[in-house]
Scaffold this motif. Sequence first.
Motif, PDB file in Angstrom:
ATOM      1  N   ARG A   1      -9.135   7.176   3.188  1.00  0.00           N
ATOM      2  CA  ARG A   1      -8.506   5.847   3.063  1.00  0.00           C
ATOM      3  C   ARG A   1      -7.382   5.704   4.092  1.00  0.00           C
ATOM      4  O   ARG A   1      -7.218   4.656   4.713  1.00  0.00           O
TER       5      ARG A   1
ATOM      6  N   SER B   1       0.251   0.739   2.702  1.00  0.00           N
ATOM      7  CA  SER B   1       0.358  -0.419   1.798  1.00  0.00           C
ATOM      8  C   SER B   1       1.696  -1.157   1.907  1.00  0.00           C
ATOM      9  O   SER B   1       1.739  -2.365   1.728  1.00  0.00           O
ATOM     10  N   ALA B   2       2.790  -0.445   2.211  1.00  0.00           N
ATOM     11  CA  ALA B   2       4.083  -1.125   2.345  1.00  0.00           C
ATOM     12  C   ALA B   2       4.333  -1.576   3.791  1.00  0.00           C
ATOM     13  O   ALA B   2       5.415  -2.046   4.120  1.00  0.00           O
TER      14      ALA B   2
ATOM     15  N   SER C   1       5.804   4.540   1.163  1.00  0.00           N
ATOM     16  CA  SER C   1       4.563   3.767   1.268  1.00  0.00           C
ATOM     17  C   SER C   1       3.378   4.651   0.925  1.00  0.00           C
ATOM     18  O   SER C   1       3.260   5.767   1.423  1.00  0.00           O
ATOM     19  N   ASP C   2       2.497   4.134   0.084  1.00  0.00           N
ATOM     20  CA  ASP C   2       1.225   4.804  -0.185  1.00  0.00           C
ATOM     21  C   ASP C   2       0.287   4.373   0.932  1.00  0.00           C
ATOM     22  O   ASP C   2      -0.105   3.201   0.995  1.00  0.00           O
ATOM     23  N   GLY C   3      -0.049   5.292   1.813  1.00  0.00           N
ATOM     24  CA  GLY C   3      -0.794   4.914   3.014  1.00  0.00           C
ATOM     25  C   GLY C   3       0.015   3.869   3.760  1.00  0.00           C
ATOM     26  O   GLY C   3       1.223   3.992   3.923  1.00  0.00           O
TER      27      GLY C   3
ATOM     28  N   HIS D   1      -4.463  -0.984  11.395  1.00  0.00           N
ATOM     29  CA  HIS D   1      -3.074  -1.214  11.839  1.00  0.00           C
ATOM     30  C   HIS D   1      -2.811  -0.704  13.253  1.00  0.00           C
ATOM     31  O   HIS D   1      -1.671  -0.721  13.704  1.00  0.00           O
TER      32      HIS D   1
ATOM     33  N   GLU E   1      -7.129   2.751   6.809  1.00  0.00           N
ATOM     34  CA  GLU E   1      -5.954   1.875   6.922  1.00  0.00           C
ATOM     35  C   GLU E   1      -5.347   1.979   8.319  1.00  0.00           C
ATOM     36  O   GLU E   1      -4.887   0.993   8.883  1.00  0.00           O
TER      37      GLU E   1
ATOM     38  N   LYS F   1       2.072  -3.569   5.568  1.00  0.00           N
ATOM     39  CA  LYS F   1       0.952  -4.504   5.790  1.00  0.00           C
ATOM     40  C   LYS F   1       1.159  -5.416   6.994  1.00  0.00           C
ATOM     41  O   LYS F   1       0.218  -5.757   7.689  1.00  0.00           O
TER      42      LYS F   1
END
Length: 198
Positions: free
Chosen positions: A143, A118-119, A114-116, A151, A147, A121
């Motif tokens: 970033r 992003s996967a 996962s980039d940051g 979360h 993020e 969500k």
Amino acid sequence: MGDHYYSRNPISERDKREFSTDIRGRTLTFSTDASVFSKKGVDYGTRLLIEALPLPLEGDVLDLGCGYGPIGIAVASWSPRSRVVMADVNRRALELCRHNAKRNGVEQVTVLESDGLSALKHLSFDWVLTNPPIRAGKRVVYRLFEETRTHLRENGQFWLVIQKKQGAPSAIKKLQSLFSDVTVAVRSKGYAVIRCRN
Ligand SMILES: C[S@@+](CC[C@H](N)C(=O)[O-])C[C@H]1O[C@@H](n2cnc3c(N)ncnc32)[C@H](O)[C@@H]1O
């Protein structure tokens, strides 16, 4: 162009190693490789972060930028009631992390590319832990902080380690703009372990 420890698909020649180390009184064994952060042993900042955590942790834990896995695996081994997600962009690190989790008998971990976040969500966490990828640059690191904020559950905590010379003071300012409670839990040899709460 050479690889970085944050390359997605490192191409550098393999340099597999294995070491055992004592973390909080427990011996853990890790395989590492070229193009993976801190391949010769657990990084000083990483160890400081693990030692500062109020283990055992309960609930959903994210090891963000897990590398070969020292943070998430140590936490999982101490925290049988936790579920640990370990995420990174570096596929070589992810492969090592999966191997290391098995090697240390840690079962409640999920290792994901996962980039940051992003996967991830659809997921939220009680704990997010990171030794952030400073070399990837401030834009990436900030970033990741943003993020993480979105979360983190209401009573969740974000713990990270950062060196003063790598921008701890400005990182703390950025964190204070995102979280209501930002505290330096431990300082040692120019490193700060920072705890953030919503
Ligand atoms: C300083 S290293 C820490 C590795 C490991 N947690 C440790 O303590 O040894 C930072 C990690 O973040 C990963 N990384 C870099 N950019 C990332 C991104 N955009 N999303 C997720 N992980 C990233 C790198 O591949 C690297 O493994």
